[in-house]
Scaffold this active site. Structure first.
Site, mmCIF file in Angstrom:
data_model
loop_
_atom_site.group_PDB
_atom_site.id
_atom_site.type_symbol
_atom_site.label_atom_id
_atom_site.label_comp_id
_atom_site.label_asym_id
_atom_site.label_seq_id
_atom_site.Cartn_x
_atom_site.Cartn_y
_atom_site.Cartn_z
ATOM 1 N N LYS A 138 0.847 -1.205 0.000
ATOM 2 C CA LYS A 138 0.000 0.000 0.000
ATOM 3 C C LYS A 138 0.879 1.251 0.000
ATOM 4 N N CYS A 182 -13.179 2.334 16.202
ATOM 5 C CA CYS A 182 -11.895 1.671 16.044
ATOM 6 C C CYS A 182 -11.120 1.550 17.354
ATOM 7 N N MET A 183 -10.706 2.681 17.916
ATOM 8 C CA MET A 183 -9.802 2.652 19.068
ATOM 9 C C MET A 183 -10.483 3.009 20.382
ATOM 10 N N MET A 191 -8.758 -4.994 16.338
ATOM 11 C CA MET A 191 -10.213 -4.846 16.337
ATOM 12 C C MET A 191 -10.986 -6.051 16.861
ATOM 13 N N GLY A 240 -5.092 1.351 14.566
ATOM 14 C CA GLY A 240 -5.489 1.087 13.177
ATOM 15 C C GLY A 240 -5.031 2.149 12.207
ATOM 16 N N GLN A 241 -5.520 3.357 12.421
ATOM 17 C CA GLN A 241 -5.234 4.421 11.459
ATOM 18 C C GLN A 241 -3.929 5.132 11.812
HETATM 19 N N1 LIG Z 1 -17.816 -3.948 8.557
HETATM 20 C C1 LIG Z 1 -16.826 -3.232 9.090
HETATM 21 N N2 LIG Z 1 -16.878 -1.903 9.066
HETATM 22 C C2 LIG Z 1 -15.887 -1.162 9.644
HETATM 23 C C3 LIG Z 1 -14.793 -1.806 10.263
HETATM 24 C C4 LIG Z 1 -14.755 -3.230 10.274
HETATM 25 O O1 LIG Z 1 -13.815 -3.874 10.792
HETATM 26 N N3 LIG Z 1 -15.793 -3.904 9.679
HETATM 27 N N4 LIG Z 1 -13.794 -1.070 10.823
HETATM 28 C C5 LIG Z 1 -14.081 0.294 11.241
HETATM 29 C C6 LIG Z 1 -12.815 1.010 11.445
HETATM 30 S S1 LIG Z 1 -11.724 0.302 12.524
HETATM 31 C C7 LIG Z 1 -12.498 2.159 10.818
HETATM 32 S S2 LIG Z 1 -11.073 2.971 11.240
HETATM 33 C C8 LIG Z 1 -13.431 2.770 9.856
HETATM 34 C C9 LIG Z 1 -12.751 3.449 8.659
HETATM 35 O O2 LIG Z 1 -13.742 3.960 7.841
HETATM 36 P P1 LIG Z 1 -13.568 5.275 6.957
HETATM 37 O O3 LIG Z 1 -12.770 6.291 7.642
HETATM 38 O O4 LIG Z 1 -14.941 5.697 6.565
HETATM 39 O O5 LIG Z 1 -12.824 4.666 5.690
HETATM 40 P P2 LIG Z 1 -11.693 5.263 4.727
HETATM 41 O O6 LIG Z 1 -11.830 4.532 3.445
HETATM 42 O O7 LIG Z 1 -10.393 5.202 5.395
HETATM 43 O O8 LIG Z 1 -12.138 6.762 4.544
HETATM 44 C C10 LIG Z 1 -11.214 7.820 4.441
HETATM 45 C C11 LIG Z 1 -11.734 8.791 3.399
HETATM 46 O O9 LIG Z 1 -10.903 9.947 3.385
HETATM 47 C C12 LIG Z 1 -10.580 10.279 2.037
HETATM 48 N N5 LIG Z 1 -9.304 11.015 2.059
HETATM 49 C C13 LIG Z 1 -8.057 10.547 1.838
HETATM 50 N N6 LIG Z 1 -7.146 11.507 2.083
HETATM 51 C C14 LIG Z 1 -7.831 12.612 2.451
HETATM 52 C C15 LIG Z 1 -7.432 13.923 2.863
HETATM 53 O O10 LIG Z 1 -6.257 14.260 2.956
HETATM 54 N N7 LIG Z 1 -8.437 14.780 3.202
HETATM 55 C C16 LIG Z 1 -9.751 14.443 3.136
HETATM 56 N N8 LIG Z 1 -10.655 15.348 3.500
HETATM 57 N N9 LIG Z 1 -10.138 13.218 2.720
HETATM 58 C C17 LIG Z 1 -9.199 12.314 2.424
HETATM 59 C C18 LIG Z 1 -10.530 8.951 1.337
HETATM 60 O O11 LIG Z 1 -10.691 9.101 -0.049
HETATM 61 C C19 LIG Z 1 -11.684 8.181 2.017
HETATM 62 O O12 LIG Z 1 -12.910 8.382 1.369
HETATM 63 O O13 LIG Z 1 -14.283 1.753 9.343
HETATM 64 C C20 LIG Z 1 -15.023 1.059 10.312
HETATM 65 N N10 LIG Z 1 -15.962 0.187 9.622
HETATM 66 N N1 LIG Z 2 -4.446 -3.761 4.782
HETATM 67 C C1 LIG Z 2 -5.067 -3.012 5.670
HETATM 68 N N2 LIG Z 2 -4.466 -2.724 6.831
HETATM 69 C C2 LIG Z 2 -5.120 -1.984 7.741
HETATM 70 C C3 LIG Z 2 -6.409 -1.438 7.484
HETATM 71 C C4 LIG Z 2 -7.008 -1.740 6.229
HETATM 72 O O1 LIG Z 2 -8.128 -1.302 5.921
HETATM 73 N N3 LIG Z 2 -6.305 -2.534 5.354
HETATM 74 N N4 LIG Z 2 -7.034 -0.689 8.413
HETATM 75 C C5 LIG Z 2 -6.325 -0.249 9.609
HETATM 76 C C6 LIG Z 2 -7.284 -0.056 10.693
HETATM 77 S S1 LIG Z 2 -8.087 1.446 10.802
HETATM 78 C C7 LIG Z 2 -7.480 -0.991 11.654
HETATM 79 S S2 LIG Z 2 -8.577 -0.664 12.912
HETATM 80 C C8 LIG Z 2 -6.693 -2.212 11.715
HETATM 81 C C9 LIG Z 2 -7.506 -3.482 12.033
HETATM 82 O O2 LIG Z 2 -6.644 -4.533 12.160
HETATM 83 P P1 LIG Z 2 -7.098 -5.982 12.640
HETATM 84 O O3 LIG Z 2 -8.004 -5.855 13.790
HETATM 85 O O4 LIG Z 2 -5.887 -6.793 12.792
HETATM 86 O O5 LIG Z 2 -7.922 -6.513 11.376
HETATM 87 P P2 LIG Z 2 -9.394 -7.107 11.167
HETATM 88 O O6 LIG Z 2 -9.306 -7.909 9.937
HETATM 89 O O7 LIG Z 2 -10.402 -6.019 11.224
HETATM 90 O O8 LIG Z 2 -9.739 -8.045 12.433
HETATM 91 C C10 LIG Z 2 -8.814 -8.869 13.068
HETATM 92 C C11 LIG Z 2 -9.345 -10.146 13.586
HETATM 93 O O9 LIG Z 2 -10.326 -10.000 14.624
HETATM 94 C C12 LIG Z 2 -10.846 -11.291 14.751
HETATM 95 N N5 LIG Z 2 -12.004 -11.440 15.643
HETATM 96 C C13 LIG Z 2 -13.313 -11.523 15.337
HETATM 97 N N6 LIG Z 2 -14.055 -11.753 16.438
HETATM 98 C C14 LIG Z 2 -13.205 -11.844 17.485
HETATM 99 C C15 LIG Z 2 -13.363 -12.112 18.896
HETATM 100 O O10 LIG Z 2 -14.447 -12.315 19.407
HETATM 101 N N7 LIG Z 2 -12.233 -12.130 19.654
HETATM 102 C C16 LIG Z 2 -10.983 -11.948 19.127
HETATM 103 N N8 LIG Z 2 -9.949 -11.979 19.957
HETATM 104 N N9 LIG Z 2 -10.814 -11.733 17.799
HETATM 105 C C17 LIG Z 2 -11.903 -11.665 16.985
HETATM 106 C C18 LIG Z 2 -11.174 -11.648 13.304
HETATM 107 O O11 LIG Z 2 -11.285 -13.043 13.146
HETATM 108 C C19 LIG Z 2 -10.010 -11.044 12.549
HETATM 109 O O12 LIG Z 2 -9.099 -12.007 12.111
HETATM 110 O O13 LIG Z 2 -6.019 -2.407 10.498
HETATM 111 C C20 LIG Z 2 -5.297 -1.271 10.047
HETATM 112 N N10 LIG Z 2 -4.516 -1.735 8.932
HETATM 113 S S1 SF4 Z 3 2.308 2.311 7.342
HETATM 114 FE FE1 SF4 Z 3 1.141 0.399 7.192
HETATM 115 S S2 SF4 Z 3 0.196 0.514 5.171
HETATM 116 FE FE2 SF4 Z 3 1.901 1.992 5.158
HETATM 117 S S3 SF4 Z 3 3.669 0.871 4.355
HETATM 118 FE FE3 SF4 Z 3 3.704 0.698 6.590
HETATM 119 S S4 SF4 Z 3 2.666 -1.229 7.014
HETATM 120 FE FE4 SF4 Z 3 2.108 -0.653 4.922
HETATM 121 MO MO LIG Z 4 -9.709 1.447 12.447
#
Ligand SMILES: Nc1nc2c(c(=O)[nH]1)N[C@H]1C(S)=C(S)[C@@H](COP(=O)(O)OP(=O)(O)OC[C@H]3O[C@@H](n4cnc5c(=O)[nH]c(N)nc54)[C@H](O)[C@@H]3O)O[C@H]1N2
Ligand SMILES: Nc1nc2c(c(=O)[nH]1)N[C@H]1C(S)=C(S)[C@@H](COP(=O)(O)OP(=O)(O)OC[C@H]3O[C@@H](n4cnc5c(=O)[nH]c(N)nc54)[C@H](O)[C@@H]3O)O[C@H]1N2
Ligand code: SF4
Ligand SMILES: [Mo]
Length: 757
Positions: A91, A180-181, A348, A385-386
């Site tokens: 990425k 998220c956090m 998460m 996460g972020q």
């Molecule tokens: N089903 C399901 N849903 C989830 C989750 C999950 O595990 N399962 N995880 C949740 C979690 S942990 C998270 S963090 C959220 C993330 O959810 P979102 O924050 O809604 O997802 P992103 O795609 O990161 O959205 C970032 C947006 O910012 C835009 N962008 C990029 N750079 C900039 C910039 O510099 N300025 C501005 N203004 N915009 C910009 C991108 O194009 C994108 O549309 O999703 C949550 N939703």
């Molecule tokens: N490639 C990539 N990397 C990312 C992101 C992305 O969108 N793409 N997003 C970033 C963000 S904002 C976040 S928050 C992180 C998320 O990072 P992670 O949390 O590592 O990723 P997820 O795939 O959302 O979920 C992790 C695991 O939670 C497990 N899980 C489900 N239910 C339970 C439960 O009851 N107990 C336990 N212990 N585990 C369970 C699922 O099986 C899954 O494997 O990743 C960050 N990094």
């Molecule tokens: S900050 Fe995360 S997404 Fe970016 S290069 Fe490092 S591991 Fe990959």
């Molecule tokens: Mo997140």
């Protein structure tokens, strides 16, 4: 570099090997594939390298951006960055493919007769100013709101917070870290009295045992996974335990894999504590000196805690979790072995739960009972996460219950201190906590919120049970600051403000281990797009608050924000030092120097500790070991909805794919989302790989192709869906039940029925 899923993991192994053989200065670069982009340069030659940070995950990999003739040609890892030591995942490498995509929004858009049309900045800003002003005058400040992001810069978070809480006078400012956090924040603040981890990425080098649960580190934090692989290679005795209801990529290097029934892990963690104490692995001296005990309502004694744990014998926990008592005893023994350093990591799977805060507490318990904390390699380390959920939201206080510098709305002294720093009357900052994310979007539907400013996040895709909030998106006057269009959220927007992207602006991120890092501007913003900070400052001026926002540069903002951290235990580094350094970990006493604190709460690293360990933020300097009652998921399976659905990530895609979906290399590797089934369930349901299945919950249904078998293999009775595509939208199915304390939704568990389409 031709890229496929398989050869990425190989790349990880190779880069890890390079580090192991002392080649950490080696960096890799990726060519720009310009086939789908507007005007990306064709060569990858460079006349200037600009120091920055990857804009994706919380690892915060340092990058060097190669620029030629005002265009980004290439991105490579920064070898001088302590966090990633020159490594990047795909990425990060392929960011140049995203910058020049033709879906960048380069002019403001205003909805006219139902359609978004290009406008001037002046027209767009006047429109949003008049709408917000009118609503504030007619309906009061609480009729407007701001929804931000852990991907915004710290300066943007600080200014948005000051504008809404300090100038307009509403606490209705929240952001996606709530999704998220929030539960991790709740865990740190209840156990230690203050947010954020005490450990750091350097702990990877010193740990003997890694306990990883609810985290697919191989895909979600790939560079950290490379460090883990490297550590295991250098020191084959390192033990890696992975506990997750789903077998995933990370399990490939696990010594011990535990697969338990989703939502039952509180029983596992309590049972581990039971075994640790029963078998004499507890550090009673440490506990007596540094901890207290609580049942969540009142203080209890160690004896009472032990009595409480009797309800969680390994045998009892085995019944709840689906593990065996022997498995539980074995991991407890490895975790607790005296003389070994243990590092826990989670993401998460722990946070996105109705028991999120409590599960966080129980992980901290294990470290406090064993004294495996605040030592190199011994730490309880929540992975963020972020990139800047810590720096731009948790630290700046840009959530509805917080204020800058880890202060809280509920504390009158904190409100007074910040009102004074902001030069506003003390009663401007209200004592009532504002609306948290799910309430905020509900309030858009029921008319409490009339105007909403969304920045750097895509909630119409990422909220759970998202159909229930559609009415709100339609009704509210919606301003969306975005770098790309269309997105799920811009489609509802009344005004789209074109945001400059990552490398087109300057600012600061705060990454997963208290690491504050400066991102330099590399190129000019595309078209007429502007940095979010400039847009927010313009908005503040038009609303009549020019005096409060005299800032000309991100550094001006930082200098004011720094004062909000002076005298707190999260003093941050000064801007010139951040520009120079490759990341500085706070606390930085008196904002001086570039050294920072590697580990917190322990001398000599932490400048606020005289000797040994001191949990100075906790009451009586004692971290709390919690006897939390067991709590399972909000929506247990039943006859009608007999499977658990969990949702999550794949390495290549970022959340709602507005960025990674624009990268041809990534789209070639993972073009579509899918749902993983256990082979046993698939056979019973008559489903084979590639079949389209319907996932039906009480909230809605979605059709999605099936994937059967390893590497991703959920427990029988559990299915795992990716959620990056806007259509079909998996969040139609997920549940919006929230943790009572953190208000974080339970994305990770809901009940579904499965049909073959
Ligand atoms: N089903 C399901 N849903 C989830 C989750 C999950 O595990 N399962 N995880 C949740 C979690 S942990 C998270 S963090 C959220 C993330 O959810 P979102 O924050 O809604 O997802 P992103 O795609 O990161 O959205 C970032 C947006 O910012 C835009 N962008 C990029 N750079 C900039 C910039 O510099 N300025 C501005 N203004 N915009 C910009 C991108 O194009 C994108 O549309 O999703 C949550 N939703
Ligand atoms: N490639 C990539 N990397 C990312 C992101 C992305 O969108 N793409 N997003 C970033 C963000 S904002 C976040 S928050 C992180 C998320 O990072 P992670 O949390 O590592 O990723 P997820 O795939 O959302 O979920 C992790 C695991 O939670 C497990 N899980 C489900 N239910 C339970 C439960 O009851 N107990 C336990 N212990 N585990 C369970 C699922 O099986 C899954 O494997 O990743 C960050 N990094
Ligand atoms: S900050 Fe995360 S997404 Fe970016 S290069 Fe490092 S591991 Fe990959
Ligand atoms: Mo997140």
């Amino acid at each position: 570099m031709e890229f496929s899923r398989r050869n990425f993991l190989k790349t990880c192994a190779i880069t890890a090997a390079m580090m192991a053989t002392g080649c950490s200065n080696q960096t890799q670069t990726a060519q720009v594939d310009s086939s789908k982009t507007n005007s990306a340069p064709k060569q990858n030659d460079v006349d200037q390298w600009v120091k920055s940070v990857c804009r994706y995950c919380g690892t915060g990999c340092g990058v060097l951006i190669g620029v030629k003739d005002g265009k980004v040609t290439v991105v490579k890892g920064d070898p001088d960055n302590e966090g990633n030591k020159g490594l990047l995942c795909v990425k990060g490498y392929y960011l140049p493919q995203v910058i020049y995509h033709n879906e960048r929004v380069t002019k403001p858009l205003i909805r006219k007769n139902g359609k978004l049309e290009e406008s001037t900045w002046d027209e767009a800003m006047e429109l949003i100013t008049s709408k917000f002003k009118e609503s504030i005058e007619k309906n009061g400040p609480d009729s407007v709101a701001f929804y931000g992001s852990g991907q915004q810069l710290a300066e943007e978070g600080y200014v948005a917070n000051k504008l809404f809480k300090g100038a307009i006078g509403t606490n209705n400012i929240d952001g996606n870290p709530r999704l998220c956090m929030a539960s991790a924040v709740g865990g740190f603040t209840t156990t230690f009295g203050a947010d954020e981890p005490m450990g750091c990425l350097d702990d990877f080098e010193h740990a003997d045992v890694f306990f990883i649960t609810g985290s697919n580190i191989a895909e979600a934090h790939p560079v950290l996974f490379a460090r883990l692989t490297d550590k295991k290679k250098k020191d084959p005795d390192t033990k890696i335990i992975i506990a997750d209801p789903r077998r995933h990529r990370s399990h490939e290097i696990a010594d011990i894999s535990l697969q338990f029934i989703a939502g039952t892990d509180m029983a596992l963690f309590h049972a581990m504590a039971y075994v640790i104490i029963e078998e004499g692995m507890a550090d009673e001296k440490f506990m007596a000196k540094h901890t207290s005990f609580s049942n969540g309502k009142e203080a209890i004694t160690f004896a009472e805690y032990k009595e409480f744990l009797k309800g969680f014998s390994p045998e009892r926990a085995a019944e709840i979790t689906g593990l065996t008592a022997d498995q539980i005893r074995e991991v407890a023994r490895i975790f607790g072995e005296k003389g070994k350093n243990t590092m826990s990591m989670w993401t998460m799977g722990i946070n996105q739960r109705v028991a999120g805060v409590w599960a966080n507490n129980l992980l901290h318990n294990l470290h406090l009972i064993t004294g495996k904390i605040c030592k190199p390699g011994s730490t309880s380390f929540s992975l963020t996460g972020q990139p800047s959920a810590c720096g731009s939201v948790r630290e700046t206080g840009a959530l509805s219950h917080l204020l800058p510098g880890h202060r809280v709305i509920a504390n009158e002294k904190h409100r007074k201190e910040i009102a004074e720093l902001w030069g506003v009357p003390a009663d401007r900052i209200k004592g009532q906590v504002g609306l948290h994310t799910m309430e905020m979007f509900k309030a858009c539907g029921d008319g409490r919120i009339k105007c909403l400013y969304v920045m750097c996040t895509n909630p119409a895709h990422s909220l759970p049970n998202v159909s229930a909030y559609q009415e709100g998106f339609e009704k509210v006057f919606l301003v969306v600051a975005e770098a790309f269009h269309p997105t799920a959220t811009t489609q509802y927007a009344d005004v789209v403000l074109p945001a400059a992207f990552w490398c087109e602006k300057e600012g600061v991120y705060g990454n997963t281990d208290r690491r504050t890092q400066h991102l330099a501007k590399a190129i000019e913003p595309a078209g007429e797009s502007k940095p979010d900070l400039d847009i927010l400052l313009d908005f503040a001026h038009r609303l009549g608050y020019a005096d409060m926002f005299p800032f000309k540069t991100p550094e001006d903002v930082w200098n004011e924000y720094l004062k909000c951290t002076t005298g707190t235990h999260m003093e941050l580094a000064a801007y010139p030092a951040l520009k120079e350094a490759h990341g500085i970990q706070w606390p930085v006493k008196d904002h001086k120097g570039t050294k920072g604190a590697t580990r917190r709460y322990v001398a000599p690293d932490d400048p606020y500790v005289k000797e040994g360990i001191d949990f100075y933020s906790a009451k009586d300097h004692k971290a709390v070991i919690f006897a939390r009652p067991y709590k399972g998921p909000a929506e247990p399976v039943d006859k009608e909805y007999p499977y658990y659905l969990t949702t999550g990530r794949v390495l290549e895609h970022w959340h709602t794919m507005t960025m990674t979906g624009k990268c041809p290399t990534i789209m070639k590797a993972v073009p579509k989302q899918y749902v993983e089934l256990n082979p046993k369930d698939a056979t019973e349901l008559g489903i084979i790989e590639g079949d389209v299945v319907r996932l039906i919950s009480r909230r809605g249904k979605v059709e999605i192709p099936a994937k059967v078998g390893r590497p991703g293999e959920p427990m029988p009775g559990l299915v795992f869906a990716l959620w990056f595509e806007p259509d079909p939208l998996v969040n139609i199915v997920t549940i919006d039940a929230v943790d009572a304390a953190s208000k974080e939704p339970e994305f990770k568990i809901c009940a579904v029925r499965i049909e073959k389409v």
